[in-house]
Design a protein around this motif. Structure first.
Motif, mmCIF file in Angstrom:
data_model
loop_
_atom_site.group_PDB
_atom_site.id
_atom_site.type_symbol
_atom_site.label_atom_id
_atom_site.label_comp_id
_atom_site.label_asym_id
_atom_site.label_seq_id
_atom_site.Cartn_x
_atom_site.Cartn_y
_atom_site.Cartn_z
ATOM 1 N N TRP A 335 9.501 26.501 29.436
ATOM 2 C CA TRP A 335 10.096 26.934 28.166
ATOM 3 C C TRP A 335 9.402 28.186 27.626
ATOM 4 N N LEU A 338 10.371 31.223 29.592
ATOM 5 C CA LEU A 338 11.722 31.683 29.280
ATOM 6 C C LEU A 338 11.740 32.627 28.085
ATOM 7 N N TRP A 339 10.904 32.328 27.071
ATOM 8 C CA TRP A 339 10.937 33.105 25.828
ATOM 9 C C TRP A 339 9.716 34.007 25.669
#
Length: 611
Positions: A335, A338-339
């Protein structure tokens, strides 16, 4: 208000329990529970009230009751006491912040629901036949006692109430206006009703169960204490003391349980996330026996494990291996990857990962864990799910409270309104409140950061503060190339060119001063940031950035881990840093107030003259 009738129970001399009696009790209780469930299905006497309103959150407190959590039982029956506290921890969620309309009934069992193991309930203690027996969801009577007592103090009506026939050793007799109210799923219930709307609040501190009733109106009837009478004794006689299954000398009894050695103070768990040498040293010295829960060190280059981290810390002899939740760690790593390149969303992904870790850690805690050493970033998430209830909390505080962080960013944003990076993220208000609530229940706050100590002294005055020494790198391991001294002084900015790190204050302070600037981290998106400074070099966190440095500057608004500055201190390079860096008292550091450009310029000039 209808006064609760005195309860008359017959108390007989204690007899060793028999299996046939236990079977008879089990059958009768199941039949009674089934009959009660059928009646409630056909004609419900109460409903479940959701915690969906804050209409009475600021109403005056009509009544309050406090009861000890850990001292009302024998020391050798600690596992049952720990189970009781855990069950109260689970049950609290069903009762806290509930608001009941005027004239409506609050039923203990309707509000709580069936106390099943899949809901998190464990073996606690129950009074049955003059014995303290291990039972699933045992110990909930402490909550019903508190509710009944507070309700009577507030002038409410006890629609239904039942009393115990014995008492726990060390618990003492009910004194004054305390009300005895036992419950047993689902037909032995406690029901409360009031003529005005009221709010129920339940809190578990490290040592007490605290129950409060709030309402806009004063009690509508004078307080009348509820007393118990036993048919075979005088009204003032004491309840008999129940025998405990873990401490009773009747070893032939079918309910007898062998003692479990968990220590008189329970167990300690360390819930960890980010590694620092200061916190690692603290755990080694102060809590070597703590069971560690830590993330799995995952990275894109999975074949190279990080050189530092909790996985590198040895586990003390005789202590269970550290528990590492793989699923939560992997989910967080993916996660955050991803960001990673979106500044505002990147910070939100960090909080998401901390929440997943906290949930995984909480699921691995045992009722016997009475003390938690918690890394600060996990605190608000553990507070939300109730994992801190009834436990002593030691906080490894590596950052300022979120309330203070947002205040400082808002002030910096007003000073530099054109910089969007100062406004790209704010935490949810509920998360900020949860962190403040968690800090307010901390017993000890541990940190090397001087500014964190100062801020938490105001936010958590009940906690003892312990400031650790910063761990300086070994000066012999720091390679600093010998370069020919230049005519213009070299100022090193020990961070990326971000406004929250003080980049704009440094740019303003260097205007009109002939010098060279080296930025340790990445460049700013604003091409005009360093305009007016003759020579600017960006290192992108690589190379010998201390070579030829005359002074290292970090005038940050927010800085929780000033590792680069500590490296400069160890190398003997003069340092100018804001108080937000938390280096107060460290030799070789000139400290200034965040945002003070004039003080920054004066300190840089003085440092260059002395170097």
């Amino acid at each position: 208000m209808a006064q609760a009738r005195p309860l008359r129970v017959s108390v007989q001399a204690w007899q060793p329990p028999r299996r046939i009696d236990a079977i008879d009790f089990w059958l009768r209780s199941r039949l009674l529970a089934a009959a009660h469930a059928l009646r409630e299905t056909l004609r419900p006497s109460a409903r479940r009230w959701p915690a969906a309103s804050d209409a009475l959150a600021d109403a005056p407190v009509l009544a309050q009751y406090r009861a000890p959590l850990w001292t009302d039982g024998r020391a050798d029956e600690f596992p049952l006491v720990a189970g009781k506290v855990h069950n109260l921890r689970v049950a609290r969620r069903a009762f806290d912040a509930v608001e009941v309309p005027a004239g409506e009934v609050l039923s203990f069992w309707r509000q709580l629901g069936r106390p099943a193991s899949w809901r998190g309930f464990v073996q606690g203690r129950e009074l049955r036949g003059g014995c303290v027996v291990p039972t699933l969801a045992g110990g909930l009577c402490q909550l019903s006692n508190a509710l009944a007592t507070a309700a009577v103090r507030a002038g409410f009506e006890l629609v239904e109430r039942h009393g115990h026939t014995a008492r726990i050793e060390q618990a003492g007799e009910l004194v004054g206006d305390a009300v005895d109210a036992t419950v047993f799923w689902n037909y032995v219930d406690l029901k409360v009703r009031a003529r005005q709307a009221w709010r129920l609040e339940v809190e578990l501190t490290g040592t007490e169960l605290v129950l409060r009733i709030r309402g806009r109106d004063a009690p509508v009837a004078p307080f009348v204490p509820v007393t118990m009478h036993r048919a075979s004794e005088d009204a003032g006689a004491a309840l008999p003391v129940a025998r405990g299954c873990l401490s009773c000398d009747q070893t032939a009894c079918f309910r007898h349980r062998p003692q479990v050695d968990v220590g008189p103070e329970g167990l300690t768990a360390a819930l960890l996330d980010g590694w620092t040498p200061e916190f690692a040293r603290f755990l080694r010295e102060e809590h070597p026996g703590a069971q560690r829960m830590q993330p799995v060190p995952l990275r894109l280059a999975f074949w190279r494990r990080p050189a530092t981290g909790w996985h590198r810390e040895p586990v003390a002899e005789g202590v269970a291996p550290a528990r590492e939740p793989w699923a939560a760690s992997l989910r967080r790593a993916l996660w955050q990857r991803l960001w990673a390149r979106q500044p505002g969303r990147r910070q939100a992904s960090l909080i998401d990962g901390q929440r997943w870790l906290a949930q995984a850690f909480a699921a691995r805690l045992k009722p016997e864990h009475t003390q938690l050493v918690v890394e600060q970033s996990l605190l608000p998430h553990l507070q939300r799910i109730g994992a801190l209830d009834g436990r002593r909390i030691i906080v490894l505080a590596g950052a300022l409270p979120m309330t203070d962080i947002e205040k400082r960013l808002d002030e910096a944003s007003q000073r530099w309104p054109g910089d969007a990076t100062l406004r790209d993220f704010r935490a949810e208000p509920s998360l900020v409140r949860a962190e403040s609530q968690a800090l307010a229940r901390a017993s000890v706050v541990v940190t090397p950061h001087a500014e964190v100590v100062r801020q938490l002294a105001a936010l958590a005055p009940q906690a003892a503060s312990r400031r650790l020494d910063w761990a300086l790198p070994d000066a012999r391991a720091i390679h600093r190339a010998n370069v020919e001294r230049q005519e213009l002084p070299l100022v090193v900015f020990a961070a990326s060119a971000l406004a929250r790190k003080g980049a704009r204050e440094l740019a303003a302070a260097l205007q009109g001063w002939p010098c060279r600037l080296r930025v340790l981290g990445s460049a700013s998106d604003d091409a005009r940031l360093w305009q007016g400074i003759g020579h600017v070099e960006h290192m992108n966190w690589q190379g010998d950035w201390l070579a030829g440095a005359d002074v290292v500057a970090l005038p940050a608004h927010i800085e929780h881990s000033p590792r680069a500055v500590l490296r400069a201190v160890a190398a003997g390079v003069p340092v100018v840093a804001s108080a937000a860096c938390g280096l107060g008292g460290l030799h070789g550091v000139r400290e200034i107030a965040p945002g003070d450009v004039d003080a920054l310029r004066a300190a840089l000039l003085a440092a260059c003259r002395s170097s």
